[in-house]
Design a protein around this motif. Structure first.
Motif, PDB file in Angstrom:
ATOM      1  N   ILE A  64       0.875  -1.169   0.000  1.00 52.53           N
ATOM      2  CA  ILE A  64       0.000   0.000   0.000  1.00 52.53           C
ATOM      3  C   ILE A  64       0.911   1.217   0.000  1.00 52.53           C
ATOM      4  O   ILE A  64       1.730   1.378   0.915  1.00 52.53           O
ATOM      5  CB  ILE A  64      -0.913   0.017   1.237  1.00 52.53           C
ATOM      6  CG1 ILE A  64      -1.813  -1.218   1.245  1.00 52.53           C
ATOM      7  CG2 ILE A  64      -1.755   1.279   1.251  1.00 52.53           C
ATOM      8  CD1 ILE A  64      -2.574  -1.410   2.526  1.00 52.53           C
ATOM      9  N   LEU A  65       0.826   2.016  -1.039  1.00 52.99           N
ATOM     10  CA  LEU A  65       1.712   3.177  -1.143  1.00 52.99           C
ATOM     11  C   LEU A  65       0.915   4.441  -0.873  1.00 52.99           C
ATOM     12  O   LEU A  65      -0.137   4.656  -1.490  1.00 52.99           O
ATOM     13  CB  LEU A  65       2.327   3.243  -2.544  1.00 52.99           C
ATOM     14  CG  LEU A  65       3.139   2.025  -2.981  1.00 52.99           C
ATOM     15  CD1 LEU A  65       3.559   2.161  -4.430  1.00 52.99           C
ATOM     16  CD2 LEU A  65       4.363   1.872  -2.096  1.00 52.99           C
ATOM     17  N   PHE A  66       1.423   5.250   0.052  1.00 51.30           N
ATOM     18  CA  PHE A  66       0.827   6.567   0.273  1.00 51.30           C
ATOM     19  C   PHE A  66       1.867   7.602  -0.144  1.00 51.30           C
ATOM     20  O   PHE A  66       2.942   7.669   0.455  1.00 51.30           O
ATOM     21  CB  PHE A  66       0.440   6.742   1.744  1.00 51.30           C
ATOM     22  CG  PHE A  66      -0.118   8.098   2.047  1.00 51.30           C
ATOM     23  CD1 PHE A  66      -1.331   8.506   1.499  1.00 51.30           C
ATOM     24  CD2 PHE A  66       0.568   8.985   2.871  1.00 51.30           C
ATOM     25  CE1 PHE A  66      -1.844   9.756   1.775  1.00 51.30           C
ATOM     26  CE2 PHE A  66       0.046  10.241   3.151  1.00 51.30           C
ATOM     27  CZ  PHE A  66      -1.164  10.619   2.593  1.00 51.30           C
ATOM     28  N   GLU A  67       1.557   8.342  -1.180  1.00 53.90           N
ATOM     29  CA  GLU A  67       2.501   9.307  -1.748  1.00 53.90           C
ATOM     30  C   GLU A  67       3.856   8.658  -1.996  1.00 53.90           C
ATOM     31  O   GLU A  67       4.902   9.207  -1.680  1.00 53.90           O
ATOM     32  CB  GLU A  67       2.632  10.526  -0.836  1.00 53.90           C
ATOM     33  CG  GLU A  67       1.302  11.267  -0.741  1.00 53.90           C
ATOM     34  CD  GLU A  67       1.339  12.455   0.202  1.00 53.90           C
ATOM     35  OE1 GLU A  67       2.184  12.444   1.113  1.00 53.90           O
ATOM     36  OE2 GLU A  67       0.536  13.373   0.006  1.00 53.90           O
ATOM     37  N   GLY A  68       3.807   7.444  -2.525  1.00 52.27           N
ATOM     38  CA  GLY A  68       5.037   6.748  -2.896  1.00 52.27           C
ATOM     39  C   GLY A  68       5.700   5.953  -1.784  1.00 52.27           C
ATOM     40  O   GLY A  68       6.605   5.166  -2.023  1.00 52.27           O
ATOM     41  N   GLN A  69       5.241   6.125  -0.528  1.00 43.85           N
ATOM     42  CA  GLN A  69       5.871   5.423   0.593  1.00 43.85           C
ATOM     43  C   GLN A  69       5.046   4.180   0.945  1.00 43.85           C
ATOM     44  O   GLN A  69       3.817   4.269   1.046  1.00 43.85           O
ATOM     45  CB  GLN A  69       5.932   6.367   1.801  1.00 43.85           C
ATOM     46  CG  GLN A  69       6.652   5.773   2.994  1.00 43.85           C
ATOM     47  CD  GLN A  69       6.477   6.646   4.239  1.00 43.85           C
ATOM     48  OE1 GLN A  69       5.967   7.762   4.153  1.00 43.85           O
ATOM     49  NE2 GLN A  69       6.898   6.133   5.372  1.00 43.85           N
ATOM     50  N   ASP A  70       5.727   3.053   1.121  1.00 47.38           N
ATOM     51  CA  ASP A  70       5.000   1.840   1.478  1.00 47.38           C
ATOM     52  C   ASP A  70       4.589   1.903   2.951  1.00 47.38           C
ATOM     53  O   ASP A  70       5.438   1.963   3.844  1.00 47.38           O
ATOM     54  CB  ASP A  70       5.882   0.609   1.236  1.00 47.38           C
ATOM     55  CG  ASP A  70       5.105  -0.686   1.439  1.00 47.38           C
ATOM     56  OD1 ASP A  70       3.909  -0.607   1.790  1.00 47.38           O
ATOM     57  OD2 ASP A  70       5.697  -1.763   1.244  1.00 47.38           O
ATOM     58  N   ILE A  71       3.287   1.896   3.204  1.00 46.15           N
ATOM     59  CA  ILE A  71       2.811   2.023   4.586  1.00 46.15           C
ATOM     60  C   ILE A  71       2.222   0.718   5.100  1.00 46.15           C
ATOM     61  O   ILE A  71       1.687   0.660   6.205  1.00 46.15           O
ATOM     62  CB  ILE A  71       1.735   3.126   4.720  1.00 46.15           C
ATOM     63  CG1 ILE A  71       0.551   2.837   3.790  1.00 46.15           C
ATOM     64  CG2 ILE A  71       2.330   4.478   4.431  1.00 46.15           C
ATOM     65  CD1 ILE A  71      -0.646   3.719   4.054  1.00 46.15           C
ATOM     66  N   SER A  72       2.333  -0.360   4.310  1.00 46.19           N
ATOM     67  CA  SER A  72       1.600  -1.563   4.705  1.00 46.19           C
ATOM     68  C   SER A  72       2.192  -2.238   5.942  1.00 46.19           C
ATOM     69  O   SER A  72       1.562  -3.112   6.524  1.00 46.19           O
ATOM     70  CB  SER A  72       1.535  -2.551   3.543  1.00 46.19           C
ATOM     71  OG  SER A  72       2.834  -2.900   3.136  1.00 46.19           O
ATOM     72  N   ARG A  73       3.388  -1.862   6.350  1.00 40.78           N
ATOM     73  CA  ARG A  73       3.973  -2.481   7.543  1.00 40.78           C
ATOM     74  C   ARG A  73       4.056  -1.529   8.735  1.00 40.78           C
ATOM     75  O   ARG A  73       4.641  -1.865   9.756  1.00 40.78           O
ATOM     76  CB  ARG A  73       5.376  -3.028   7.235  1.00 40.78           C
ATOM     77  CG  ARG A  73       5.404  -4.143   6.199  1.00 40.78           C
ATOM     78  CD  ARG A  73       4.892  -5.463   6.795  1.00 40.78           C
ATOM     79  NE  ARG A  73       4.630  -6.447   5.754  1.00 40.78           N
ATOM     80  CZ  ARG A  73       3.446  -6.595   5.155  1.00 40.78           C
ATOM     81  NH1 ARG A  73       2.417  -5.858   5.497  1.00 40.78           N
ATOM     82  NH2 ARG A  73       3.277  -7.506   4.210  1.00 40.78           N
ATOM     83  N   LEU A  74       3.506  -0.351   8.580  1.00 39.54           N
ATOM     84  CA  LEU A  74       3.599   0.622   9.678  1.00 39.54           C
ATOM     85  C   LEU A  74       2.476   0.400  10.698  1.00 39.54           C
ATOM     86  O   LEU A  74       1.387  -0.025  10.324  1.00 39.54           O
ATOM     87  CB  LEU A  74       3.481   2.043   9.130  1.00 39.54           C
ATOM     88  CG  LEU A  74       4.643   2.591   8.304  1.00 39.54           C
ATOM     89  CD1 LEU A  74       4.324   4.019   7.862  1.00 39.54           C
ATOM     90  CD2 LEU A  74       5.932   2.582   9.108  1.00 39.54           C
TER      91      LEU A  74
END
Lengths: 238, 506
Positions: free
Chosen positions: A60-70
């Protein structure tokens, strides 16, 4: 530019696969809606974007950053706020305190300004400012949930069924406000709804979810005109 | 009476039927449970029948049932109250006879009490009056519809309390400050006040964890123990003064809070309660078994008393070059000086706890605690880190427990694991719950009720527990969420508190 990009996301509850490889995106400045029947996995997808539960496969990318593990609270600090299913306001706290909680990750210098903005959108909240949130009507609580999310200065606002259990007239009002938030405050909106008619009329684009899969996508108008969508979500037994 | 009965919906025959039905049930149950007992005779065990118990049981059932009918049918307010009182007396009679009397023909105990010594007469009259008042005021007036005098009174009290919280708090503080001047020569009064104050402080400390953050902690006494043992051991082994050890005890307890908090943060509600209960027991068992460090069940004795901030001591005989407290102020020596000093010390510690709690509630961290209590998922989606928030609540609550523990050790001069049993945790938790979760003044009231009253009425021996139990039941009936159970917002905009409260309390 796509603000939120979901790539091949699978989510499991134990052994049950709730999301079976979802691909979709939300572009900056859009209102995107996801419609589907009960149990299709709409809320799961929205919650997976927030990291609770986490996706077991995919990105899952939010503004290019992968947030799926946060963890959830860190995702929210990136500029994603949600009004969760069932509103989840703090019932024993006052409206003002609820809004304060919404702003808890923000610099206090924006607080007054944001508060004005929220009261501008939902004048009803200003009247109820000292009231205990749990004593308000369903519609007012929904306004508070959205207002609280806005206090976190989101760039992407996730809304989970804002029409749930609310009088039709108030639903209309809330949907108009969502439009206003999107247009005037430049907030991108990802809206999960059962109320397909209102949601598709409001949205720029829409996705249809069936049993953990995206089966259809298109602009709001296209989907509204689509015979399958009409049969399943608009004309069929509500 | 018959006129009253005919005027209502229920007929005389129905009443008799109902009474007879319950009399039979009472007979069946009381014969089994109370009526037959084994007696040790020279010829062996024999069965004796206690008809007196059976009769009192049946009488109390009939009277009580009749009272309930009067209440249910809104027939007579005075009548039902009288009957309930009579039933209560009969139950009391049965209880005492069952426990203490072998003679089935003994004259009624309650009569003996009512015509006995001054104390017993007072107890008897108080008992009857309280039961009567409760029964009388708990029933609506026969004609009254919605407006009930009792609830109007309680909402008036609530309104008065909520609009004047600050004044009441200030009055309370003033009272506690001048308390030693009122009872300065009365050693037991000061001792009792100090004891109550320890529990008030513990209640306020636990209130942060349970009342504000909503984390049910059944092992709070562990932190109290850590504080007490930290001070006792530090002062014995390293000869550190109380004033240095006090903050250290707090820090140790806080770190134990974090150590406990870390693994159990995923748990909620009942599960958290069980784990914290276990933690409390672990600390106690370690204290008992780690003999080299803690001297186990023997405890640690002759713990150093605090000095007057390092300037003077309170002892009668002092080593050369040490100033006595009485010399410092030019007073005659009195053992009361130390006691009063200790009282003020715990008062200050408790007030610091209260002050910090009140301040914290208005800060983002305090608001986050309260929000976490309301809805953890919502908190997380607002960007609040639940781990840190819970840990901070645990640590700060534990720290105040540690301060109280250090004070306890220095006041008693002796500590052993026996002072830190689960019962203590339960009492502290009961104070918080009884006072109304999150309410500061509620904790004070509850501590006085829970600790002060049973001590004050020690002469009444076992009856005090009976009255205590009745009091508990009464509180749980009328104020099931605690004595002062409402949450006021930390801030009000464009509206005075009075308007806000008046709008809410109706």
């Amino acid at each position: 530019m796509s603000m939120l990009k979901i790539e091949g996301v699978h989510t499991f509850y134990g052994n049950i696969e709730a999301l079976k490889g979802i691909d979709m995106e939300v572009n900056e400045g859009e209102i995107v809606t996801l419609i589907g029947a009960n149990g299709a996995g709409k809320t799961t997808l929205l919650m997976t974007c927030c990291g609770s539960p986490q996706a077991s496969k995919g990105r899952i990318l939010f503004e290019g950053q992968d947030i799926s593990r946060l963890p959830t609270h860190e995702i929210c600090r990136l500029g994603i706020q949600q009004s969760p299913e069932g509103r989840r306001i703090f019932p024993r706290m006052s409206v003002y305190e609820n809004l304060q909680m919404g702003a808890s990750t923000q610099d206090p210098k924006y607080f007054e300004e944001d508060l004005e903005m929220v009261f501008d959108l939902f004048p009803r909240l200003k009247e109820r400012i000292n009231q205990r949130a749990g004593t308000m009507s369903g519609g007012e609580q929904q306004m508070l949930a959205i207002g609280r999310a806005l206090m976190g200065r989101p760039r992407l606002l996730l809304l989970d069924e804002p029409s749930l259990g609310i009088a039709p007239l108030v639903v209309k009002q809330i949907f108009e406000t969502i439009k206003k938030i999107n247009r005037e405050k430049k907030v991108t909106v990802f809206l999960v709804e059962q109320n397909a008619f209102h949601a598709l009329k409001l949205a720029h684009r829409g996705y249809v979810m069936v049993n953990g899969n995206i089966t259809l996508s298109g602009t709001g108008a296209e989907l509204l005109a689509n015979p399958e969508v009409r049969a399943a979500y608009l004309e069929g037994g509500h | 009476m018959s006129a009253l009965i005919t005027s209502s919906r229920i007929s005389g025959a129905e009443i008799v039927k109902e009474l007879a039905f319950f009399a039979v049930i009472a007979l069946l149950m009381s014969v089994m449970i109370l009526g037959v007992e084994t007696v040790d005779r020279p010829t062996g065990l024999e069965l004796a029948v206690r008809w007196d118990l059976v009769v009192t049981a049946i009488i109390s059932t009939i009277i009580g049932r009749l009272a309930l009918i009067l209440r249910r049918e809104h027939i007579s307010r005075v009548g039902q109250a009288l009957l309930i009182t009579a039933a209560a007396v009969a139950v009391f009679e049965m209880f005492v006879r069952f426990r203490d009397m072998d003679d089935r023909w003994a004259s009624p105990v309650f009569l003996d009490m009512a015509f006995g010594s001054a104390t017993s007469v007072i107890v008897a009259v108080a008992f009857v009056t309280i039961v009567f008042a409760i029964a009388y005021f708990s029933m609506k007036k026969p004609g009254a519809e919605e407006e009930e005098s009792g609830s109007r009174l309680s909402s008036k009290i609530q309104l008065a309390y909520r609009t004047n919280t600050k004044k009441i708090g200030a009055l309370g503080i003033v009272f506690f400050i001048i308390f030693p001047f009122l009872f300065g020569e009365n050693r037991s009064a000061i001792d009792l006040a100090t004891l109550v104050m320890i529990y008030i402080m513990l209640g306020w400390g636990l209130n942060i964890v349970v009342g504000l953050a909503g984390l049910l902690d059944l092992g709070y006494v562990a932190f109290y123990a850590v504080g007490a043992y930290s001070y006792a051991l530090l002062s014995q082994h390293f000869d550190l003064s109380f004033w240095l050890c006090l903050p250290l005890a707090g820090i140790f307890a806080a770190s134990f809070g974090i150590v406990l908090g870390f693994p159990v943060l995923r748990l909620r509600g009942d599960y958290l309660a069980i784990v914290t209960l276990g933690f409390g027991e672990i600390i106690r068992v370690v204290l008992i078994n780690w003999y080299d460090l803690t001297r186990g069940p023997d405890g640690i004795s002759s713990i150093a008393r605090p000095s007057f901030f390092g300037f003077a001591e309170f002892d009668r005989r002092l080593p050369e070059g040490v100033m006595g407290f009485n010399e410092l102020f030019g007073l005659d020596y009195s053992t009361m000086h130390r006691l009063i000093f200790l009282y003020y010390l715990i008062l200050v510690l408790a007030l610091v706890t209260a002050f910090v709690t009140v301040r914290l509630r208005k800060l983002p961290i305090g608001r986050a605690w309260e929000a976490l209590r309301e809805d953890e998922i919502a908190c997380r989606s607002l960007g609040i880190n639940p781990t840190n928030t819970k840990l901070s609540a645990f640590a700060i609550g534990a720290m105040f427990g540690g301060f109280a523990g250090a004070f306890f050790a220095t006041r008693q001069g002796f500590i052993s694991p026996e002072s830190f049993t689960f019962l203590e945790s339960a009492v502290i938790l009961a104070i918080v719950v009884l006072g109304g979760m999150g309410s500061q003044i509620g904790v004070v009231l509850a501590a006085i009720v829970m600790i002060g009253f049973p001590e004050m009425f020690r002469e009444l021996a076992e009856y005090r527990m009976l009255i205590f139990g009745a009091g508990m039941v009464a509180i749980m009936l009328w104020r099931p969420r605690g004595l002062l159970s409402f949450r006021d917002p930390t801030i009000l905009l464009n509206m005075s508190k009075k308007e806000k409260v008046a709008g809410e309390v109706k």
